[in-house]
Write a protein that holds these residues in place. Structure first.
Motif, short mmCIF file in Angstrom:
data_model
loop_
_atom_site.label_atom_id
_atom_site.label_comp_id
_atom_site.label_asym_id
_atom_site.label_seq_id
_atom_site.Cartn_x
_atom_site.Cartn_y
_atom_site.Cartn_z
N MET A 1 0.80 -1.30 0.47
CA MET A 1 0.09 -0.31 -0.43
C MET A 1 0.80 1.21 0.12
O MET A 1 1.87 1.35 0.42
N GLU A 2 0.41 2.13 -1.11
CA GLU A 2 1.51 3.06 -1.02
C GLU A 2 1.29 4.64 -0.19
O GLU A 2 0.03 4.65 0.49
N ASN A 3 1.75 5.00 0.46
CA ASN A 3 1.99 5.99 1.55
C ASN A 3 1.92 7.41 0.92
O ASN A 3 2.31 8.03 0.40
N ASN A 4 0.62 7.79 1.45
CA ASN A 4 0.22 9.01 0.92
C ASN A 4 -0.07 10.17 1.46
O ASN A 4 -0.01 11.35 1.49
N THR A 5 0.96 10.22 2.49
CA THR A 5 1.23 11.45 3.18
C THR A 5 2.85 12.56 3.20
O THR A 5 3.47 11.26 2.87
N SER A 6 1.71 13.48 3.28
CA SER A 6 3.25 14.21 2.45
C SER A 6 4.04 14.19 3.87
O SER A 6 4.36 13.60 3.98
N LEU A 7 5.45 14.59 3.14
CA LEU A 7 6.57 15.05 2.98
C LEU A 7 6.78 15.60 4.51
O LEU A 7 7.87 15.26 5.36
N SER A 63 8.80 20.78 1.65
CA SER A 63 8.28 19.43 2.04
C SER A 63 6.94 19.47 1.55
O SER A 63 6.01 18.64 2.23
N GLY A 64 6.30 19.81 0.81
CA GLY A 64 4.63 20.39 1.32
C GLY A 64 3.51 21.20 2.08
O GLY A 64 2.97 20.68 1.80
N LYS A 97 22.06 13.36 10.15
CA LYS A 97 21.96 13.12 11.98
C LYS A 97 21.02 13.66 12.30
O LYS A 97 20.00 13.03 13.47
N ALA A 98 20.67 15.21 12.19
CA ALA A 98 18.96 15.83 12.97
C ALA A 98 18.11 14.53 12.35
O ALA A 98 17.11 14.49 13.55
N LEU A 99 18.22 13.86 11.34
CA LEU A 99 16.95 13.33 10.93
C LEU A 99 16.65 12.40 12.21
O LEU A 99 15.65 11.25 12.23
N ASN A 100 17.85 11.63 12.01
CA ASN A 100 17.97 10.15 12.94
C ASN A 100 17.69 10.68 14.84
O ASN A 100 16.88 10.21 14.88
N LYS A 101 17.87 11.99 14.81
CA LYS A 101 18.36 12.54 15.99
C LYS A 101 16.27 12.54 16.49
O LYS A 101 15.79 12.11 17.34
N GLN A 107 12.35 5.46 4.60
CA GLN A 107 12.05 6.44 3.99
C GLN A 107 11.99 7.82 3.54
O GLN A 107 12.69 8.54 2.76
N THR A 108 11.96 8.44 4.26
CA THR A 108 11.77 9.77 4.96
C THR A 108 13.05 10.52 4.55
O THR A 108 13.11 11.55 3.74
N GLN A 109 13.90 9.59 5.09
CA GLN A 109 15.37 10.54 5.63
C GLN A 109 15.61 10.66 3.98
O GLN A 109 16.10 10.90 3.02
N LYS A 110 15.41 9.36 3.27
CA LYS A 110 15.88 9.27 1.78
C LYS A 110 14.78 9.81 0.92
O LYS A 110 15.79 10.31 0.25
N ASP A 111 13.77 10.55 1.22
CA ASP A 111 13.06 11.53 0.44
C ASP A 111 14.20 13.29 0.67
O ASP A 111 14.53 12.79 -0.35
N VAL A 112 14.41 13.45 2.03
CA VAL A 112 15.46 14.19 2.43
C VAL A 112 16.02 14.35 1.37
O VAL A 112 16.52 15.23 0.58
N LEU A 113 17.10 13.41 1.55
CA LEU A 113 18.45 13.02 0.87
C LEU A 113 18.69 13.13 -0.86
O LEU A 113 19.29 14.13 -1.14
N TYR A 114 17.48 12.62 -1.30
CA TYR A 114 17.15 12.80 -2.20
C TYR A 114 17.15 14.32 -3.23
O TYR A 114 17.32 15.06 -4.10
N ILE A 115 16.44 14.71 -2.19
CA ILE A 115 16.09 16.43 -2.73
C ILE A 115 17.50 17.27 -2.80
O ILE A 115 18.44 18.30 -2.96
#
Length: 126
Positions: A1-7, A63-64, A97-101, A107-115
């Motif tokens: 199932m696809e996650n439709n929650t915005s970044l 991020s929307g 590191k801030a995202l991890n903290k 997946q959200t970290q990967k999305d931020v990294l892509y941006i």
């Protein structure tokens, strides 16, 4: 199932983004490779507050979120800074590191990294 929650929502909305932005700046201030670029902000609280606000709104709008980013585009904001690839990677490491903290999921970290990588060319050696 696809996650439709915005970044934006996955980052915790404006409150989550504020916490992440504060952690990013704190990490930049102690990062031995890039702290010289950020420590002078401590000497000018008004400029520091403006930079913090722009970072928060940049992350929120990008991020929307409903917040409007009114700062400079990335090329203009980094013009003349001659940022090296190594410095860029150090900044990216701090962001991760801030995202991890803040317990942001992988997946959200990967999305931020892509941006972040999509902005690289507009920030290096300009």
């Amino acid at each position: 199932m696809e996650n439709n929650t915005s970044l934006y929502e996955r980052l915790g909305g404006i409150k989550g983004i504020e916490a992440i932005a504060d952690d990013i700046v704190e990490l930049h201030m102690i990062n031995p490779h890039i702290k010289a670029r950020f420590l002078p902000l401590k000497d000018n609280p008004q400029h520091f507050s403006e930079v913090r606000k722009h970072l928060i709104h940049f992350l929120a709008a990008g991020s929307g979120g409903p917040e409007a980013y009114t700062g400079k585009d990335m090329t203009t904001a980094h013009k003349g800074m001659n940022i090296s690839n190594g410095e860029y990677m150090d900044a990216i490491d701090d962001i991760m590191k801030a995202l991890n903290k803040n317990n942001i999921d992988e997946q959200t970290q990967k999305d931020v990294l892509y941006i972040a990588y999509s902005l690289k060319a507009s920030m290096l050696h300009v």
